[in-house]
Write an enzyme that holds these catalytic residues in place. Sequence first.
Site, PDB file in Angstrom:
ATOM      1  N   TYR A  57       0.831  -1.198   0.000  1.00  0.00           N
ATOM      2  CA  TYR A  57       0.000   0.000   0.000  1.00  0.00           C
ATOM      3  C   TYR A  57       0.872   1.256   0.000  1.00  0.00           C
ATOM      4  O   TYR A  57       1.608   1.524   0.945  1.00  0.00           O
ATOM      5  CB  TYR A  57      -0.921   0.032   1.219  1.00  0.00           C
ATOM      6  N   HIS A 115       0.322 -11.871   1.335  1.00  0.00           N
ATOM      7  CA  HIS A 115      -0.703 -11.069   0.652  1.00  0.00           C
ATOM      8  C   HIS A 115      -1.482 -11.875  -0.391  1.00  0.00           C
ATOM      9  O   HIS A 115      -2.690 -11.727  -0.513  1.00  0.00           O
ATOM     10  CB  HIS A 115      -0.059  -9.850   0.005  1.00  0.00           C
TER      11      HIS A 115
END
Length: 280
Positions: A57, A115
């Site tokens: 992010y 992830h």
Amino acid sequence: MIEGLPTITLHSGERVPALGQGTWHMGEDRRRAADEAAAVRLGIELGMTLIDTAEMYGSGGSEEMIARAIEGVRDHLFIVSKVYPHNSSRSGVVAACERSLARLHTDRIDLYLLHWRGSVPLAETLEGFERLQRDGKIRYHGVSNFDRRGLEEWRALAGGSAVAADQVLYNLATRGIEWDLVPWCREHGVAVMAYTPLGHGRMLADPSLIEIARRDGATPAQVALAWLLSRAGTIVIPKAARLDHVRENRGAADIVLSAEDIAAIDRAFPPPRRGPLGIG
């Protein structure tokens, strides 16, 4: 309850807030960092002390923004971060975690997730996670974007039964995981973390959702979040970069949907049904 919020219990027995804060697409513009940090800080003050981020992010910018937001209150929080698949080798996951710790200005991550699945063997990633646990740099490990088959494979590995959570796309308009993944997670004590819990906003214009919101004195977004919060073993992580949205998200935890509300939601957003040959 934690400060008025519903909780879920991890397999360890630890309780964590069922309503947290997501930060996808935050930390991408340093000019907005102060406002984003203020929003996360307000969420913390309102009891949403579970905060989700990832090294992906904002290329680490989200973690840096969170460090600003959590200054002085770290010990009261449950921080989740995620490692890129290409960084998930035995040594790579350790190095990636140390970079995340530095950006977050903390000495540990409460829940560290892979992830999504890449080319690195899962056993190697798990070995790295276990080293991080032994060193006190993470407290729990888990995965993200894994289906049931992937979770079964992970759990079959040495140490894999300690998997704490699977973070997946889950909202009213995307209920496919209810067919097999959600029941499996409940059976094995794995928390389901729902990201993008409001979809991309289009479902909030559904007339049934609008009517339920009117009847309950809420907004359609709050009803959608309240529905997810009513699902056993589910952690919901909506993103909010504005103070008014933070307050709106927090208000979802105060809504109790009636049986009539749930039935109306199921009519508007039907759960998955078994198809021919068991295909959902």
